[in-house]
Write an enzyme that holds these catalytic residues in place. Structure first.
Site, short mmCIF file in Angstrom:
data_model
loop_
_atom_site.label_atom_id
_atom_site.label_comp_id
_atom_site.label_asym_id
_atom_site.label_seq_id
_atom_site.Cartn_x
_atom_site.Cartn_y
_atom_site.Cartn_z
N GLU A 67 5.41 -10.41 15.85
CA GLU A 67 4.96 -10.97 17.12
C GLU A 67 5.37 -12.45 17.19
OE1 GLU A 67 0.84 -10.24 17.66
OE2 GLU A 67 0.81 -11.12 19.68
N ARG B 108 0.82 -1.22 0.00
CA ARG B 108 0.00 0.00 0.00
C ARG B 108 0.85 1.27 0.00
NH1 ARG B 108 -2.73 -3.88 2.85
NH2 ARG B 108 -1.80 -3.25 4.81
P1 AMP Z 1 4.46 -2.50 11.48
O1 AMP Z 1 5.72 -3.04 10.89
O2 AMP Z 1 4.01 -3.26 12.70
O3 AMP Z 1 4.52 -1.01 11.71
O4 AMP Z 1 3.29 -2.77 10.43
C1 AMP Z 1 3.11 -1.91 9.35
C2 AMP Z 1 2.70 -2.65 8.10
O5 AMP Z 1 1.67 -3.60 8.36
C3 AMP Z 1 2.15 -1.66 7.10
O6 AMP Z 1 2.63 -2.00 5.80
C4 AMP Z 1 0.65 -1.80 7.21
O7 AMP Z 1 0.05 -1.71 5.95
C5 AMP Z 1 0.42 -3.17 7.85
N1 AMP Z 1 -0.52 -3.12 9.00
C6 AMP Z 1 -0.21 -3.38 10.29
N2 AMP Z 1 -1.28 -3.26 11.09
C7 AMP Z 1 -2.31 -2.90 10.29
C8 AMP Z 1 -3.69 -2.59 10.52
N3 AMP Z 1 -4.24 -2.63 11.75
N4 AMP Z 1 -4.45 -2.23 9.46
C9 AMP Z 1 -3.91 -2.17 8.22
N5 AMP Z 1 -2.63 -2.45 7.93
C10 AMP Z 1 -1.82 -2.80 8.95
#
Ligand code: AMP
Length: 176
Positions: A101, A64
Protein backbone atom coordinates in the site's frame (compact mmCIF):
# COMPACT_ATOMS: atom_id res chain seq x y z
CA UNK A 1 -14.60 -29.90 3.32
CA UNK A 2 -16.88 -30.88 6.20
CA UNK A 3 -18.47 -28.00 8.11
CA UNK A 4 -17.27 -29.73 11.26
CA UNK A 5 -13.58 -29.58 10.32
CA UNK A 6 -13.97 -26.04 9.00
CA UNK A 7 -15.62 -24.73 12.18
CA UNK A 8 -13.05 -26.58 14.32
CA UNK A 9 -10.23 -24.76 12.50
CA UNK A 10 -12.07 -21.42 12.64
CA UNK A 11 -12.30 -21.83 16.41
CA UNK A 12 -8.48 -21.97 16.53
CA UNK A 13 -7.94 -18.71 14.62
CA UNK A 14 -7.91 -15.55 16.69
CA UNK A 15 -8.66 -12.03 15.41
CA UNK A 16 -6.34 -9.33 16.73
CA UNK A 17 -7.53 -5.79 15.96
CA UNK A 18 -5.08 -3.06 14.92
CA UNK A 19 -2.04 -5.33 14.55
CA UNK A 20 0.61 -4.70 13.31
CA UNK A 21 -0.90 -1.28 12.63
CA UNK A 22 -4.20 0.51 13.04
CA UNK A 23 -7.00 -0.70 10.76
CA UNK A 24 -5.58 -4.21 10.20
CA UNK A 25 -7.53 -7.18 11.57
CA UNK A 26 -4.74 -9.70 12.05
CA UNK A 27 -5.61 -13.38 11.70
CA UNK A 28 -3.51 -15.07 14.38
CA UNK A 29 -2.88 -18.74 13.60
CA UNK A 30 -0.78 -19.48 16.72
CA UNK A 31 -3.73 -21.16 18.56
CA UNK A 32 -4.13 -23.48 15.54
CA UNK A 33 -0.43 -24.36 15.57
CA UNK A 34 -0.53 -25.01 19.32
CA UNK A 35 -3.38 -27.52 18.96
CA UNK A 36 -2.00 -30.73 17.46
CA UNK A 37 -5.41 -31.86 16.16
CA UNK A 38 -6.07 -28.50 14.51
CA UNK A 39 -2.60 -28.34 12.95
CA UNK A 40 -2.89 -31.91 11.65
CA UNK A 41 -6.37 -31.18 10.31
CA UNK A 42 -5.14 -28.12 8.40
CA UNK A 43 -2.37 -30.15 6.74
CA UNK A 44 -4.72 -33.04 6.01
CA UNK A 45 -7.17 -30.65 4.30
CA UNK A 46 -4.32 -29.32 2.13
CA UNK A 47 -3.34 -32.86 1.12
CA UNK A 48 -6.97 -33.70 0.26
CA UNK A 49 -7.42 -30.50 -1.76
CA UNK A 50 -4.26 -31.22 -3.76
CA UNK A 51 -5.99 -34.43 -4.80
CA UNK A 52 -2.91 -36.47 -5.66
CA UNK A 53 -1.25 -33.67 -7.67
CA UNK A 54 2.32 -34.77 -8.34
CA UNK A 55 4.87 -32.14 -7.25
CA UNK A 56 8.65 -31.97 -6.86
CA UNK A 57 8.85 -29.53 -3.93
CA UNK A 58 6.86 -27.37 -1.54
CA UNK A 59 7.76 -23.68 -1.34
CA UNK A 60 6.99 -21.93 1.98
CA UNK A 61 6.81 -18.14 2.24
CA UNK A 62 8.50 -16.52 5.27
CA UNK A 63 7.58 -16.93 7.97
CA UNK A 64 4.25 -18.57 8.68
CA UNK A 65 4.38 -20.34 5.33
CA UNK A 66 7.40 -22.24 6.70
CA UNK A 67 5.31 -23.89 9.40
CA UNK A 68 2.54 -25.13 7.13
CA UNK A 69 4.79 -25.69 4.13
CA UNK A 70 7.34 -27.86 5.96
CA UNK A 71 4.60 -30.07 7.42
CA UNK A 72 2.91 -30.36 4.00
CA UNK A 73 6.22 -31.24 2.31
CA UNK A 74 6.73 -34.04 4.82
CA UNK A 75 3.23 -35.40 4.11
CA UNK A 76 3.74 -35.23 0.34
CA UNK A 77 7.18 -36.84 0.63
CA UNK A 78 9.01 -34.01 -1.15
CA UNK A 79 11.60 -31.41 -0.15
CA UNK A 80 10.88 -27.97 1.30
CA UNK A 81 12.23 -24.72 -0.18
CA UNK A 82 12.05 -21.42 1.74
CA UNK A 83 11.24 -18.09 0.08
CA UNK A 84 12.57 -15.38 2.38
CA UNK A 85 12.65 -11.65 2.93
CA UNK A 86 15.71 -9.92 1.37
CA UNK A 87 19.21 -10.73 2.55
CA UNK A 88 18.30 -13.69 4.75
CA UNK A 89 19.38 -16.47 2.38
CA UNK A 90 23.14 -17.09 2.40
CA UNK A 91 23.85 -18.31 -1.19
CA UNK A 92 23.18 -16.60 -4.54
CA UNK A 93 19.52 -15.58 -4.89
CA UNK A 94 16.91 -14.30 -7.30
CA UNK A 95 14.80 -11.41 -5.99
CA UNK A 96 11.24 -10.35 -6.90
CA UNK A 97 9.83 -7.00 -5.74
CA UNK A 98 6.17 -6.25 -5.20
CA UNK A 99 4.08 -3.24 -4.34
CA UNK A 100 2.62 -2.62 -0.89
CA UNK A 101 0.00 0.00 0.00
CA UNK A 102 2.92 2.30 0.84
CA UNK A 103 6.23 1.42 -0.80
CA UNK A 104 7.45 -1.99 -1.85
CA UNK A 105 8.83 -5.21 -0.47
CA UNK A 106 10.72 -8.16 -1.91
CA UNK A 107 11.21 -11.90 -1.57
CA UNK A 108 14.17 -14.09 -2.51
CA UNK A 109 14.90 -17.70 -3.39
CA UNK A 110 18.21 -19.52 -3.74
CA UNK A 111 19.10 -19.75 -7.43
CA UNK A 112 19.85 -23.45 -7.08
CA UNK A 113 16.79 -24.29 -4.96
CA UNK A 114 14.82 -25.81 -7.84
CA UNK A 115 15.62 -27.73 -11.01
CA UNK A 116 14.38 -26.44 -14.37
CA UNK A 117 11.11 -28.24 -15.11
CA UNK A 118 10.19 -28.76 -11.45
CA UNK A 119 6.56 -28.40 -10.51
CA UNK A 120 5.88 -26.94 -7.04
CA UNK A 121 3.20 -26.05 -4.52
CA UNK A 122 3.48 -22.60 -2.90
CA UNK A 123 2.23 -22.37 0.69
CA UNK A 124 1.47 -19.44 3.01
CA UNK A 125 -0.80 -18.99 6.01
CA UNK A 126 -2.89 -16.26 4.41
CA UNK A 127 -3.55 -14.47 1.13
CA UNK A 128 -4.54 -10.83 1.38
CA UNK A 129 -3.74 -8.74 -1.73
CA UNK A 130 -1.83 -11.62 -3.33
CA UNK A 131 1.34 -9.56 -3.88
CA UNK A 132 3.62 -11.85 -1.87
CA UNK A 133 2.33 -15.01 -3.53
CA UNK A 134 2.52 -13.51 -7.04
CA UNK A 135 6.14 -12.43 -6.41
CA UNK A 136 6.90 -15.96 -5.20
CA UNK A 137 5.47 -17.39 -8.43
CA UNK A 138 7.78 -15.06 -10.36
CA UNK A 139 10.76 -16.50 -8.42
CA UNK A 140 9.69 -20.08 -9.14
CA UNK A 141 9.43 -19.25 -12.84
CA UNK A 142 12.82 -17.50 -12.78
CA UNK A 143 14.25 -20.85 -11.63
CA UNK A 144 12.70 -22.48 -14.70
CA UNK A 145 10.11 -24.27 -12.56
CA UNK A 146 6.33 -23.95 -12.51
CA UNK A 147 3.57 -23.59 -9.90
CA UNK A 148 1.09 -26.48 -9.78
CA UNK A 149 -0.99 -24.82 -7.05
CA UNK A 150 -1.02 -22.21 -4.30
CA UNK A 151 -2.27 -23.34 -0.89
CA UNK A 152 -3.37 -20.97 1.88
CA UNK A 153 -4.96 -21.64 5.24
CA UNK A 154 -6.90 -18.36 4.98
CA UNK A 155 -8.15 -16.29 2.05
CA UNK A 156 -9.35 -12.75 2.78
CA UNK A 157 -11.82 -12.92 -0.08
CA UNK A 158 -12.80 -9.25 -0.27
CA UNK A 159 -9.22 -8.29 -1.19
CA UNK A 160 -9.44 -10.46 -4.33
CA UNK A 161 -5.80 -11.53 -4.04
CA UNK A 162 -6.43 -14.76 -5.93
CA UNK A 163 -7.03 -12.69 -9.11
CA UNK A 164 -3.28 -11.92 -9.14
CA UNK A 165 -2.55 -15.66 -9.23
CA UNK A 166 -4.67 -16.57 -12.25
CA UNK A 167 -4.55 -18.91 -14.12
CA UNK A 168 -2.92 -21.01 -11.40
CA UNK A 169 -4.93 -23.34 -9.17
CA UNK A 170 -5.56 -21.69 -5.77
CA UNK A 171 -6.63 -23.68 -2.71
CA UNK A 172 -7.76 -22.00 0.51
CA UNK A 173 -8.84 -23.98 3.53
CA UNK A 174 -10.87 -21.16 5.10
CA UNK A 175 -12.46 -18.17 3.35
CA UNK A 176 -13.16 -15.01 5.35
P1 AMP B 1 -0.46 -10.16 0.62
O1 AMP B 1 0.84 -10.08 -0.09
O2 AMP B 1 -1.18 -8.84 0.69
O3 AMP B 1 -1.35 -11.27 0.08
O4 AMP B 1 -0.16 -10.50 2.14
C1 AMP B 1 0.09 -11.81 2.53
C2 AMP B 1 1.14 -11.89 3.60
O5 AMP B 1 0.92 -10.93 4.64
C3 AMP B 1 1.08 -13.26 4.25
O6 AMP B 1 2.42 -13.72 4.47
C4 AMP B 1 0.34 -13.04 5.55
O7 AMP B 1 0.89 -13.81 6.57
C5 AMP B 1 0.45 -11.55 5.83
N1 AMP B 1 -0.86 -10.92 6.15
C6 AMP B 1 -1.49 -9.99 5.40
N2 AMP B 1 -2.65 -9.61 5.97
C7 AMP B 1 -2.76 -10.33 7.10
C8 AMP B 1 -3.77 -10.42 8.12
N3 AMP B 1 -4.90 -9.67 8.09
N4 AMP B 1 -3.57 -11.29 9.14
C9 AMP B 1 -2.45 -12.05 9.17
N5 AMP B 1 -1.47 -12.02 8.26
C10 AMP B 1 -1.62 -11.17 7.22
Amino acid sequence: MSDERSSFLRSRIRDIADFPKEGILFKDITPLLADVEAFRTSIQLMVEALDGESVDAVIGIESRGFMFGAALADKLGVGFVPVRKPEKLPAATYRAEYELEYGSDAVEIHRDALEAGDCVVVVDDLIATGGTAAATAALVERCGASVAAFVFVINLVALEGTKKLAPHKVISILDY
